[in-house]
Design an enzyme around this catalytic site. Structure first.
Site, PDB file in Angstrom:
ATOM      1  N   VAL A   1       0.853  -1.181   0.000  1.00  0.00           N
ATOM      2  CA  VAL A   1       0.000   0.000   0.000  1.00  0.00           C
ATOM      3  C   VAL A   1       0.893   1.237   0.000  1.00  0.00           C
ATOM      4  O   VAL A   1       1.928   1.267   0.658  1.00  0.00           O
ATOM      5  CB  VAL A   1      -0.961   0.011   1.209  1.00  0.00           C
ATOM      6  N   SER A   2       0.511   2.233  -0.796  1.00  0.00           N
ATOM      7  CA  SER A   2       1.208   3.521  -0.739  1.00  0.00           C
ATOM      8  C   SER A   2       0.450   4.394   0.245  1.00  0.00           C
ATOM      9  O   SER A   2      -0.704   4.113   0.592  1.00  0.00           O
ATOM     10  CB  SER A   2       1.238   4.184  -2.125  1.00  0.00           C
ATOM     11  N   THR A   3       1.081   5.444   0.687  1.00  0.00           N
ATOM     12  CA  THR A   3       0.453   6.315   1.695  1.00  0.00           C
ATOM     13  C   THR A   3      -0.863   6.883   1.189  1.00  0.00           C
ATOM     14  O   THR A   3      -1.868   6.908   1.899  1.00  0.00           O
ATOM     15  CB  THR A   3       1.412   7.474   2.055  1.00  0.00           C
TER      16      THR A   3
ATOM     17  N   GLU B   1      -2.916   5.704  -1.169  1.00  0.00           N
ATOM     18  CA  GLU B   1      -3.947   4.689  -1.329  1.00  0.00           C
ATOM     19  C   GLU B   1      -4.524   4.283   0.013  1.00  0.00           C
ATOM     20  O   GLU B   1      -5.716   4.023   0.148  1.00  0.00           O
ATOM     21  CB  GLU B   1      -3.362   3.466  -2.042  1.00  0.00           C
ATOM     22  N   SER B   2      -3.662   4.251   1.010  1.00  0.00           N
ATOM     23  CA  SER B   2      -4.125   3.874   2.348  1.00  0.00           C
ATOM     24  C   SER B   2      -5.163   4.858   2.848  1.00  0.00           C
ATOM     25  O   SER B   2      -6.157   4.500   3.480  1.00  0.00           O
ATOM     26  CB  SER B   2      -2.943   3.816   3.317  1.00  0.00           C
TER      27      SER B   2
END
Length: 498
Positions: free
Chosen positions: A8-10, A12-13
């Site tokens: 997960v990228s920041t 997307e989270s």
């Protein structure tokens, strides 16, 4: 052994709820067991394969530890379709099965079609996000807003209004830097940086040491005269530099793509432009201190070949004397020079007498700028040479294009010919840039008029130091007003003032 990979990228989270914990929980349901090895990458973009968790997974697969990999969704494995297919092919080589929580994938035409479609959609979404972000920034810039906080010394950033606000304590230092540089209070940029360090002035980042490059960047920043350029740098691909060995460089966009926003000015445009002129000449003005003193060091240029002229100690008929010469003996010198020399004591005396007359008769300032001999200048000769070179380059490119179009020879190496055409195109572009720069210089020479503000400041400095005219004071005075001295021959010179 079964493995679960979650990423997960920041962004997307925060936006999609793709938490690592949620992905692992769903993947365990798919595996129907808690006895799994877990590999995660949190805060890493799926656009690149250089991710620590993924690399550990791939290494364990090569070592035969893993037989099944479960991923929540294809775009968790990789955003790029080619990367997804590459990883899938790599896993199959080691007889590892790849499963997804959302959508079955099998080694069938239907499965591959589904996988390809999901990957293509992921790439499309990524491209659209990037496009919308860039469009949003451009729109804000065109509305007169500063789109991000560049932490420019002398300003604070108001995120709500998208405006820069003058930080008065820092702005005072910015004005000090510009005043010191344009008035020659210290020996170049390095002298200013040392002074600020000695005074314990903190930098924007709170550091106690000022580097000369920081001072240079301040002097070159257009924002201080009230015009902040935006959309200046192309940073595409740099987001993942922390993940890769070979970094993607920041690239400067063409100036017609820049978007200028009005901000509060800290220095005048006149002073900023004066600083730019001095910066262009700073490299040759503030060289290492020679054994012997040369009053016009860094100011002389040969009008015949265009080389700068430097001081040297020469011998003639058994007598030693100082002189200036355009000869360059260093290896790799672009132009060895045409051999122009002039006695140092003679030209220094002529220039100083000329300036004394100016300082003592300030009411005649407008009379002191000679008309440049543009017709016989080095720039005019060089323009003619470059024009011929551009014409030869264009003809050469056309001949190669005709060769490619008309040739029936199977032995012709088309790739080699195409590479040569690209080289000629690049050469033509460089020559045109040189031509435009020289043309601008010629225009400036024709329109060159003395800046009364700069000359008046020099006259005031002269009057304050009239009784202590040592070498350093005289050199400082000359550098304040003289932009360049062109040596036409041993009898004739042109003195160009700021």
């Amino acid at each position: 052994m079964k493995a679960i990979y979650a990423r997960v990228s920041t962004e997307e989270s925060a936006q999609k709820g793709y938490s690592i914990a949620h992905q692992i929980e769903e993947a365990k349901k798919k595996a129907k067991t808690d006895d799994v090895m877990i590999y995660t990458d949190e805060g890493f973009s799926g656009e690149f394969l250089e991710r620590p968790g993924l690399e550990r997974l791939r290494n364990d697969i090569r070592n035969g530890i893993i037989d099944t990999v479960i991923v929540y969704d294809p775009d968790r494995l990789a955003r790029n379709l080619m990367h997804q297919l590459l990883l899938d092919d790599e896993f199959r080589k080691y007889n590892v099965e790849l499963l997804f929580v959302n959508g079955e994938y099998a080694n069938t035409p239907e499965g591959k079609l589904f996988f390809s479609m999901r990957g293509a959609i992921s790439e499309f979404e990524k491209a659209k996000i990037r496009e919308r972000t860039m469009a949003g920034r451009k729109r804000k810039a065109k509305e007169g807003k500063v789109v991000k906080n560049d932490k420019i010394y002398g300003y604070d950033y108001d995120k709500k209004t998208g405006q820069l606000i003058v930080n008065e304590s820092e702005a005072e230092i910015v004005r000090f830097i510009f005043d010191s540089f344009t008035q020659g209070r210290f020996k170049g940029i390095n002298g200013i940086a040392l002074h600020l360090t000695e005074r314990n002035i903190p930098t924007k980042m709170g550091k106690s040491v000022w580097h000369r490059q920081v001072v240079r960047q301040i002097l070159m920043n257009e924002t201080y005269m009230g015009k902040k350029p935006q959309n200046k740098w192309n940073t595409e691909g740099m987001l993942a530099n922390k993940y890769r060995n070979e970094k993607v460089p920041m690239r400067l966009r063409n100036k017609d793509e820049w978007i200028y926003v009005d901000v509060p000015a800290i220095v005048s445009e006149e002073q900023f432009q004066q600083a730019q002129m001095l910066l262009e000449q700073a490299r040759r003005r503030y060289t290492k201190t020679p054994k012997r003193q040369y009053l016009l060091s860094g100011l002389l240029r040969c009008a015949q070949c265009g080389n700068t002229m430097t001081g040297r100690y020469a011998k003639n008929w058994g007598k030693y004397f100082r002189e200036y010469t355009d000869v360059k003996n260093t290896a790799g010198a672009k132009n060895p020079g045409c051999g122009m020399t002039i006695r140092a004591d003679e030209i220094e005396h002529e220039v100083w007498i000329y300036l004394l007359d100016l300082f003592n008769h300030p009411e005649r300032i407008r009379e002191f700028q000679p008309v440049a001999d543009v017709e016989h200048s080095y720039e005019t000769k060089e323009l003619a040479r470059i024009e011929k070179e551009i014409d030869r380059t264009r003809k050469g490119r056309k001949r190669l294009l005709s060769l490619v179009t008309m040739s029936d020879d199977d032995e012709l190496d088309l790739e080699e010919v195409k590479e040569e055409i690209r080289n000629l195109q690049q050469r033509e572009k460089e020559l045109i840039e040189q031509y435009n720069q020289l043309e601008q210089q010629l225009k400036e020479m024709q329109e060159n008029k003395p800046n009364e503000h700069i000359l008046q400041a020099a006259i005031d400095f002269f009057l304050n130091h009239k009784e202590e005219l040592d070498f350093e004071i005289k050199q400082t005075l000359i550098r304040k007003v003289v932009k360049e001295i062109r040596v036409i021959d041993k009898e004739n010179i042109e003195i160009h003032l700021f």
